[in-house]
Write an enzyme that holds these catalytic residues in place. Sequence first.
Site, PDB file in Angstrom:
ATOM      1  N   THR A  78      -7.693  10.684   1.629  1.00  0.00           N
ATOM      2  CA  THR A  78      -6.485  10.507   2.434  1.00  0.00           C
ATOM      3  C   THR A  78      -5.607  11.753   2.327  1.00  0.00           C
ATOM      4  O   THR A  78      -5.900  12.693   1.590  1.00  0.00           O
ATOM      5  CB  THR A  78      -5.681   9.290   1.930  1.00  0.00           C
ATOM      6  OG1 THR A  78      -5.245   9.548   0.581  1.00  0.00           O
ATOM      7  CG2 THR A  78      -6.521   8.026   1.964  1.00  0.00           C
ATOM      8  N   LYS A 124       3.060   3.228 -10.863  1.00  0.00           N
ATOM      9  CA  LYS A 124       1.823   2.465 -10.671  1.00  0.00           C
ATOM     10  C   LYS A 124       1.573   1.516 -11.843  1.00  0.00           C
ATOM     11  O   LYS A 124       1.078   0.391 -11.648  1.00  0.00           O
ATOM     12  CB  LYS A 124       0.647   3.421 -10.470  1.00  0.00           C
ATOM     13  CG  LYS A 124       0.692   4.171  -9.144  1.00  0.00           C
ATOM     14  CD  LYS A 124       0.652   3.239  -7.947  1.00  0.00           C
ATOM     15  CE  LYS A 124       0.560   3.978  -6.627  1.00  0.00           C
ATOM     16  NZ  LYS A 124       0.510   3.063  -5.468  1.00  0.00           N
ATOM     17  N   ASN A 160       0.802  -1.221   0.000  1.00  0.00           N
ATOM     18  CA  ASN A 160       0.000   0.000   0.000  1.00  0.00           C
ATOM     19  C   ASN A 160       0.838   1.277   0.000  1.00  0.00           C
ATOM     20  O   ASN A 160       0.417   2.298  -0.540  1.00  0.00           O
ATOM     21  CB  ASN A 160      -0.909  -0.007   1.239  1.00  0.00           C
ATOM     22  CG  ASN A 160      -1.456   1.360   1.558  1.00  0.00           C
ATOM     23  OD1 ASN A 160      -2.390   1.857   0.932  1.00  0.00           O
ATOM     24  ND2 ASN A 160      -0.859   2.022   2.551  1.00  0.00           N
ATOM     25  N   TYR A 216       4.650   9.094 -10.945  1.00  0.00           N
ATOM     26  CA  TYR A 216       3.577   8.361 -10.276  1.00  0.00           C
ATOM     27  C   TYR A 216       2.884   7.404 -11.239  1.00  0.00           C
ATOM     28  O   TYR A 216       2.670   6.226 -10.921  1.00  0.00           O
ATOM     29  CB  TYR A 216       2.576   9.349  -9.675  1.00  0.00           C
ATOM     30  CG  TYR A 216       1.531   8.721  -8.793  1.00  0.00           C
ATOM     31  CD1 TYR A 216       1.875   8.202  -7.549  1.00  0.00           C
ATOM     32  CD2 TYR A 216       0.199   8.655  -9.188  1.00  0.00           C
ATOM     33  CE1 TYR A 216       0.922   7.626  -6.721  1.00  0.00           C
ATOM     34  CE2 TYR A 216      -0.766   8.087  -8.365  1.00  0.00           C
ATOM     35  CZ  TYR A 216      -0.407   7.567  -7.141  1.00  0.00           C
ATOM     36  OH  TYR A 216      -1.356   6.992  -6.330  1.00  0.00           O
TER      37      TYR A 216
END
Length: 246
Positions: free
Chosen positions: A184, A154, A84, A150
């Site tokens: 978040t 991913k 995670n 990013y």
Amino acid sequence: MIKAIVTGHSGGLGAALAADLLSRGIVVLGLARRTHAPLGAAHADALQQHALDLSDADALSAWLAGPTLAGFLADASMALLINNAGMLQPVGPCGGQDPMQITAAVQLNLGAPLLLANAFVAASGHCAERRIVHISSGAARNAYAGWGIYCATKAGLDQHARATALDGLPRLRIASLAPGVVDTGMQAEVRASDPTGFPQQARFAALKAEGQLSAPADAARRLVDHLLGDAFGREPTGDLRTLSAA
């Protein structure tokens, strides 16, 4: 006995995942830069925590060379690995990104999950069932200006899940799952981005303003339901919002 390793358990979705697993009686090993004191106090017998900077490849490799992971999994009948932990920075166009941030992001977002998956598979061969889930993103499948690092990291998780599934290892299921837009600290970071470096900033700000973000606890519950369900791993990549446990 079911045992789970969760990275980035000290906050955000990772904390919600650890809490959900613990609420189901699953023993958890949490790996993050910081420990989670409230979870540790509430689940002293079921939560092991190790403060470890997963963006430091040497530190992670040294930890994996030690006895902790194998010892934790020794009595597990079902073993879970939830990769995670991740970071958004650097945000901005290629050519203006901080080299140290690139190095840290590639290691945290991609290098650490691959190292952990490799060690996990080696240490869990005795388990009747073992499952790996990479927490991916819509950015793995849709490119965004300013998010080159990013998006690339991913997407790498998605390809790792696809390739590992093709390995056909016994009693191993793996999937790379996008959890949707979860409320978040990373989303707060996205909303605080400079629009000149991240042109989609207004869109993500609107999602928050319109109440379209998932609560971490809700996303965690759906993810763990799916992770423990019969359908997990049938497809190596997916979006949590369209998946079920059945």
